[in-house]
Design a protein around this motif. Sequence first.
Motif, PDB file in Angstrom:
ATOM      1  N   LYS A 159       0.913  -1.571   0.165  1.00  0.00           N
ATOM      2  CA  LYS A 159      -0.155  -0.271   0.245  1.00  0.00           C
ATOM      3  C   LYS A 159       0.332   1.246  -0.107  1.00  0.00           C
ATOM      4  O   LYS A 159       1.482   1.132   0.430  1.00  0.00           O
ATOM      5  CB  LYS A 159      -1.144   0.030   1.247  1.00  0.00           C
ATOM      6  N   ARG A 160       0.095   2.337  -1.013  1.00  0.00           N
ATOM      7  CA  ARG A 160       1.158   3.512  -1.127  1.00  0.00           C
ATOM      8  C   ARG A 160       0.435   5.052   0.110  1.00  0.00           C
ATOM      9  O   ARG A 160      -0.005   4.343   0.575  1.00  0.00           O
ATOM     10  CB  ARG A 160       1.156   3.988  -2.437  1.00  0.00           C
ATOM     11  N   SER A 161       1.475   5.242   0.228  1.00  0.00           N
ATOM     12  CA  SER A 161       1.095   6.795   1.153  1.00  0.00           C
ATOM     13  C   SER A 161       0.258   7.572   0.636  1.00  0.00           C
ATOM     14  O   SER A 161       0.594   8.019  -0.728  1.00  0.00           O
ATOM     15  CB  SER A 161       2.287   6.833   1.598  1.00  0.00           C
ATOM     16  N   LEU A 162      -0.691   8.012   0.857  1.00  0.00           N
ATOM     17  CA  LEU A 162      -0.722   9.575   0.301  1.00  0.00           C
ATOM     18  C   LEU A 162      -0.916   9.973   0.129  1.00  0.00           C
ATOM     19  O   LEU A 162       0.531  10.726   1.707  1.00  0.00           O
ATOM     20  CB  LEU A 162      -2.396   9.760   1.022  1.00  0.00           C
ATOM     21  N   PRO A 163      -0.511  11.092  -1.166  1.00  0.00           N
ATOM     22  CA  PRO A 163       0.084  12.473  -1.705  1.00  0.00           C
ATOM     23  C   PRO A 163      -0.023  13.474   0.445  1.00  0.00           C
ATOM     24  O   PRO A 163      -1.029  13.748   0.536  1.00  0.00           O
ATOM     25  CB  PRO A 163       0.145  12.790  -2.819  1.00  0.00           C
ATOM     26  N   HIS A 164       1.184  14.064   0.356  1.00  0.00           N
ATOM     27  CA  HIS A 164       1.294  14.706   1.335  1.00  0.00           C
ATOM     28  C   HIS A 164       0.255  16.103   1.147  1.00  0.00           C
ATOM     29  O   HIS A 164      -0.690  16.693   1.748  1.00  0.00           O
ATOM     30  CB  HIS A 164       3.133  15.887   2.451  1.00  0.00           C
ATOM     31  N   ILE A 165       0.081  16.699   0.168  1.00  0.00           N
ATOM     32  CA  ILE A 165      -0.422  17.385  -0.365  1.00  0.00           C
ATOM     33  C   ILE A 165      -1.348  16.926  -1.101  1.00  0.00           C
ATOM     34  O   ILE A 165      -1.034  16.795  -2.499  1.00  0.00           O
ATOM     35  CB  ILE A 165      -0.362  18.748  -1.136  1.00  0.00           C
ATOM     36  N   ILE A 166      -2.431  17.706  -1.058  1.00  0.00           N
ATOM     37  CA  ILE A 166      -3.932  15.966  -1.868  1.00  0.00           C
ATOM     38  C   ILE A 166      -4.939  17.992  -2.732  1.00  0.00           C
ATOM     39  O   ILE A 166      -4.677  18.646  -1.812  1.00  0.00           O
ATOM     40  CB  ILE A 166      -5.016  15.442  -1.722  1.00  0.00           C
ATOM     41  N   GLN A 167      -4.952  17.987  -3.775  1.00  0.00           N
ATOM     42  CA  GLN A 167      -5.207  18.902  -4.511  1.00  0.00           C
ATOM     43  C   GLN A 167      -6.341  18.630  -5.415  1.00  0.00           C
ATOM     44  O   GLN A 167      -7.166  19.167  -5.718  1.00  0.00           O
ATOM     45  CB  GLN A 167      -4.630  19.768  -5.097  1.00  0.00           C
ATOM     46  N   ARG A 168      -5.969  17.679  -5.883  1.00  0.00           N
ATOM     47  CA  ARG A 168      -6.919  17.004  -6.966  1.00  0.00           C
ATOM     48  C   ARG A 168      -7.294  15.960  -6.952  1.00  0.00           C
ATOM     49  O   ARG A 168      -6.756  14.604  -7.107  1.00  0.00           O
ATOM     50  CB  ARG A 168      -5.790  16.603  -8.706  1.00  0.00           C
ATOM     51  N   ILE A 169      -8.253  15.444  -6.674  1.00  0.00           N
ATOM     52  CA  ILE A 169      -9.691  13.511  -6.088  1.00  0.00           C
ATOM     53  C   ILE A 169     -10.090  13.985  -7.262  1.00  0.00           C
ATOM     54  O   ILE A 169     -11.378  14.550  -7.118  1.00  0.00           O
ATOM     55  CB  ILE A 169     -10.259  15.142  -5.251  1.00  0.00           C
ATOM     56  N   GLY A 170     -10.635  12.402  -7.681  1.00  0.00           N
ATOM     57  CA  GLY A 170     -11.243  11.789  -8.728  1.00  0.00           C
ATOM     58  C   GLY A 170     -11.884  11.306  -7.471  1.00  0.00           C
ATOM     59  O   GLY A 170     -11.864  10.120  -6.918  1.00  0.00           O
ATOM     60  N   VAL A 171     -13.593  11.579  -7.674  1.00  0.00           N
ATOM     61  CA  VAL A 171     -14.306  10.318  -7.294  1.00  0.00           C
ATOM     62  C   VAL A 171     -15.284   9.635  -7.978  1.00  0.00           C
ATOM     63  O   VAL A 171     -15.620  10.194  -9.096  1.00  0.00           O
ATOM     64  CB  VAL A 171     -15.026  11.665  -6.245  1.00  0.00           C
ATOM     65  N   ILE A 172     -14.975   8.682  -7.024  1.00  0.00           N
ATOM     66  CA  ILE A 172     -15.676   7.090  -8.083  1.00  0.00           C
ATOM     67  C   ILE A 172     -17.019   6.837  -7.431  1.00  0.00           C
ATOM     68  O   ILE A 172     -17.004   6.219  -5.665  1.00  0.00           O
ATOM     69  CB  ILE A 172     -14.947   6.469  -8.423  1.00  0.00           C
ATOM     70  N   THR A 173     -18.332   7.339  -7.381  1.00  0.00           N
ATOM     71  CA  THR A 173     -19.682   6.871  -6.709  1.00  0.00           C
ATOM     72  C   THR A 173     -20.673   7.888  -7.823  1.00  0.00           C
ATOM     73  O   THR A 173     -20.944   7.937  -9.004  1.00  0.00           O
ATOM     74  CB  THR A 173     -19.790   7.800  -5.310  1.00  0.00           C
ATOM     75  N   SER A 174     -22.180   7.316  -7.342  1.00  0.00           N
ATOM     76  CA  SER A 174     -22.850   7.681  -8.023  1.00  0.00           C
ATOM     77  C   SER A 174     -23.113   8.980  -7.926  1.00  0.00           C
ATOM     78  O   SER A 174     -23.436   9.514  -6.154  1.00  0.00           O
ATOM     79  CB  SER A 174     -24.435   6.714  -7.536  1.00  0.00           C
ATOM     80  N   GLU A 175     -23.593   9.838  -8.575  1.00  0.00           N
ATOM     81  CA  GLU A 175     -24.027  11.229  -8.929  1.00  0.00           C
ATOM     82  C   GLU A 175     -25.143  11.915  -7.773  1.00  0.00           C
ATOM     83  O   GLU A 175     -25.326  12.983  -7.307  1.00  0.00           O
ATOM     84  CB  GLU A 175     -23.702  12.124  -9.621  1.00  0.00           C
ATOM     85  N   LYS A 176     -26.369  10.221  -8.361  1.00  0.00           N
ATOM     86  CA  LYS A 176     -27.640  10.440  -7.599  1.00  0.00           C
ATOM     87  C   LYS A 176     -27.311   9.927  -6.149  1.00  0.00           C
ATOM     88  O   LYS A 176     -28.137  10.181  -5.245  1.00  0.00           O
ATOM     89  CB  LYS A 176     -28.221   9.775  -7.782  1.00  0.00           C
ATOM     90  N   GLY A 177     -26.807   9.204  -5.387  1.00  0.00           N
ATOM     91  CA  GLY A 177     -26.747   8.925  -3.868  1.00  0.00           C
ATOM     92  C   GLY A 177     -26.259  10.077  -2.676  1.00  0.00           C
ATOM     93  O   GLY A 177     -25.549  11.169  -2.794  1.00  0.00           O
ATOM     94  N   GLU A 178     -26.241   9.845  -1.648  1.00  0.00           N
ATOM     95  CA  GLU A 178     -26.265  10.251  -0.306  1.00  0.00           C
ATOM     96  C   GLU A 178     -24.610  10.559  -0.028  1.00  0.00           C
ATOM     97  O   GLU A 178     -24.041  10.979   0.250  1.00  0.00           O
ATOM     98  CB  GLU A 178     -26.806   9.834   0.678  1.00  0.00           C
ATOM     99  N   ALA A 179     -24.026   9.127  -0.767  1.00  0.00           N
ATOM    100  CA  ALA A 179     -22.255   9.456  -0.153  1.00  0.00           C
ATOM    101  C   ALA A 179     -21.354  10.562  -1.009  1.00  0.00           C
ATOM    102  O   ALA A 179     -20.473  11.504  -0.368  1.00  0.00           O
ATOM    103  CB  ALA A 179     -22.118   8.154  -1.157  1.00  0.00           C
TER     104      ALA A 179
END
Length: 175
Positions: free
Chosen positions: A34-54
Motif C-alpha cells: 500500500k502506498r502512502s497518500l500524497p502529503h498535498i492533495i489538490q486534485r481528487i477523482g471521485v468514483i460514486t453515484s452522482e445521485k446517492g447520498e455518499a
Amino acid sequence: VEKVEPVGEGALQKAFEALKKKLGEKGYFDAVRKRSLPHIIQRIGVITSEKGEAINDFLKNIGAYGFEIVLRDVRVEGDQAESSIVSAFRDFNSLRPDLDVLCLIRGGGGLENLKAFNMERVADAVVGSRIPVLTGIGHERDITIASLSSDADFSTPTKAADAIRRGREELLREV
C-alpha cells in the motif's frame, strides 16, 4: 438430501470469505504494497453515484479549500455496477493521471447492496491503479474487498472527506 448450500446472504458471505482468502494470498491486503497518500492533495477523482447520498456527504465534509474534484458517475449497485466501477478506474488512470488520489465511495448496505465492491475485478482495478486509492464504503461495520485492497480505507464517505480536509488544515497550520 445430497447437498446443502447457503443462499442469499449466506452464499454471498461464503463467496466473500473465499475471495478474501484468495486475494490475501496474492498480497492484495499487505501493508507493504500500500502506498502512502500524497502529503498535498489538490486534485481528487471521485468514483460514486452522482445521485446517492455518499457524494453529498463527501462534498459537505471536504470543506471549501479549493480542491479540484472530478466526479465519475457510476452504478454502485446492480448488474452493471462492477463494470461501471472498473471502467471508471481505467478511464481515470489513462485520461487523468494528474489526479493526486482516487476516492471510491458509497453509503452502507448489506452484502447484496455492496456486492460490486466485493468482486475480484474491482479489487484488481484498485490494486492496479497508478493513482493512490482511498475508500469510504458503507458504515462503520461494513468491510469490503475493495476497502481491504485500497491504499487507505475509511469507514464512511464522510470520514474519507474528513481525512483529506484534515490534511489540508494541517498543511495550512504548518504554513
